[in-house]
Design an enzyme around this catalytic site. Structure first.
Site, mmCIF file in Angstrom:
data_model
loop_
_atom_site.group_PDB
_atom_site.id
_atom_site.type_symbol
_atom_site.label_atom_id
_atom_site.label_comp_id
_atom_site.label_asym_id
_atom_site.label_seq_id
_atom_site.Cartn_x
_atom_site.Cartn_y
_atom_site.Cartn_z
ATOM 1 N N THR A 227 0.850 -1.198 0.000
ATOM 2 C CA THR A 227 0.000 0.000 0.000
ATOM 3 C C THR A 227 0.881 1.243 0.000
ATOM 4 O O THR A 227 1.994 1.233 0.525
ATOM 5 C CB THR A 227 -0.945 0.021 1.216
ATOM 6 O OG1 THR A 227 -0.172 0.025 2.424
ATOM 7 C CG2 THR A 227 -1.886 -1.181 1.202
ATOM 8 N N GLY A 228 0.384 2.307 -0.596
ATOM 9 C CA GLY A 228 1.184 3.532 -0.687
ATOM 10 C C GLY A 228 2.432 3.300 -1.510
ATOM 11 O O GLY A 228 3.537 3.667 -1.114
ATOM 12 N N GLY A 229 2.245 2.687 -2.682
ATOM 13 C CA GLY A 229 3.406 2.295 -3.495
ATOM 14 C C GLY A 229 3.781 3.268 -4.586
ATOM 15 O O GLY A 229 4.526 2.907 -5.498
ATOM 16 N N THR A 230 3.284 4.509 -4.509
ATOM 17 C CA THR A 230 3.498 5.421 -5.638
ATOM 18 C C THR A 230 4.751 6.277 -5.514
ATOM 19 O O THR A 230 5.208 6.845 -6.498
ATOM 20 C CB THR A 230 2.295 6.363 -5.831
ATOM 21 O OG1 THR A 230 2.068 7.072 -4.611
ATOM 22 C CG2 THR A 230 1.040 5.581 -6.197
ATOM 23 N N GLY B 271 8.507 7.277 -2.782
ATOM 24 C CA GLY B 271 9.290 7.030 -1.570
ATOM 25 C C GLY B 271 9.575 5.561 -1.314
ATOM 26 O O GLY B 271 9.927 4.798 -2.222
ATOM 27 N N ILE B 272 9.406 5.166 -0.045
ATOM 28 C CA ILE B 272 9.745 3.819 0.398
ATOM 29 C C ILE B 272 8.895 2.767 -0.314
ATOM 30 O O ILE B 272 9.396 1.718 -0.718
ATOM 31 C CB ILE B 272 9.588 3.720 1.933
ATOM 32 C CG1 ILE B 272 10.679 4.576 2.622
ATOM 33 C CG2 ILE B 272 9.664 2.272 2.402
ATOM 34 C CD1 ILE B 272 10.412 4.838 4.100
ATOM 35 N N GLY B 273 7.606 3.036 -0.484
ATOM 36 C CA GLY B 273 6.716 2.070 -1.118
ATOM 37 C C GLY B 273 7.131 1.752 -2.545
ATOM 38 O O GLY B 273 7.180 0.578 -2.956
ATOM 39 N N TYR C 20 1.281 11.369 15.494
ATOM 40 C CA TYR C 20 1.979 10.489 14.550
ATOM 41 C C TYR C 20 2.754 9.415 15.313
ATOM 42 O O TYR C 20 2.669 8.222 14.993
ATOM 43 C CB TYR C 20 2.935 11.314 13.682
ATOM 44 C CG TYR C 20 3.771 10.488 12.730
ATOM 45 C CD1 TYR C 20 3.224 9.996 11.550
ATOM 46 C CD2 TYR C 20 5.107 10.193 13.008
ATOM 47 C CE1 TYR C 20 3.984 9.236 10.666
ATOM 48 C CE2 TYR C 20 5.876 9.436 12.135
ATOM 49 C CZ TYR C 20 5.311 8.967 10.967
ATOM 50 O OH TYR C 20 6.069 8.213 10.097
#
Length: 244
Positions: free
Chosen positions: A13-16, A18-20, A151
């Site tokens: 998830t959140g693969g668009t 940075g780290i993903g 956070y």
């Protein structure tokens, strides 16, 4: 050389960015087929193009359970089973205690905590026994960084999750771990001012920000059989930030 994830299927998830994105690229290089999610279609399409092969982009928001259902319906139809879930999607904002609003709290907990929980829960029927669950944590969970309390608490919560899941899923031999980055040079970080970045770097014993690829390599370790006897841990990739 044998590829470490040959024949495996992963959801990130959140693969668009940075780290993903770095992790998705590395997993594909190591033989995996990867499903990535992102909230914005344009960025998702660009990420799929950047990864190139063995990748499927599914638009969605981890805070919306209907989007997660749609993600796993797609995975089920396309590949049927999953070996690795990397619940990477997350959001961070600085707000001092006196200024915390319901909206701030709900946004961070809905994405970082609720999103991670249901990303994993809804994957379970498709997840092969012996699979690997990885959550993206943060050094913030153990540091008292000013104005970063909500956070930090959200990341402490996901640290707690993997301990419980290690017990819950032990009969299925599914491993659950947290990879906890320190300050990493991602698009999110590069939107900060030079002063802020200099201040962050001054707190890192190694004297620099990390690269997304450095976190991806640790995610690969946790995803692969290299970590076959590793479960319930938090592995810091932080240049020493949380350690000294």
């Amino acid at each position: 050389m044998a590829k470490k994830l040959e024949g495996k299927t992963a959801v990130i998830t959140g693969g668009t960015e940075g780290i993903g994105l770095a992790t998705a690229k590395l997993f594909v290089e190591e033989g995996a087929y990867v499903f990535i999610t992102g909230r914005r279609q344009k960025e998702l399409d660009e990420a799929v193009k950047a990864i190139g092969i063995d990748v499927y982009g599914v638009q969605g928001d981890v805070a919306q359970l209907a989007d997660l259902d749609r993600l796993y319906e797609t995975v089920s139809k396309t590949k049927g089973r999953i070996d690795i879930v990397f619940a990477n999607a997350g959001v961070g904002e600085f707000v001092p205690l006196g200024a915390v609003t319901e909206e701030h709290f709900d946004k961070l907990f809905n994405i970082n905590v609720r999103g991670a929980l249901f990303t994993v829960q809804k994957a379970l029927p498709l997840l092969n026994d012996g699979g690997s669950i990885i959550l993206n944590g943060s050094v913030a969970s153990v540091k008292g960084t000013a104005a970063f309390g909500v956070y930090a608490a959200s990341k402490a919560a996901i640290r707690s999750f993997v301990r419980t899941w290690t017990t819950d899923l032990k009969d299925r031999h599914i491993r659950s771990n947290v990879v906890s980055p320190g300050p990493i040079d991602t698009p999110l970080a590069s939107r900060q001012s030079a002063d802020v970045i200099a201040r962050i770097v001054s707190t890192i014993p190694m004297g620099r920000m990390g690269k997304p690829e450095e976190v991806a390599k640790v995610a690969l370790f946790l995803a692969s059989d290299d970590s076959s006897f590793v479960t319930g841990i938090e592995l810091f990739v932080d240049g020493g930030r949380a350690q000294v």
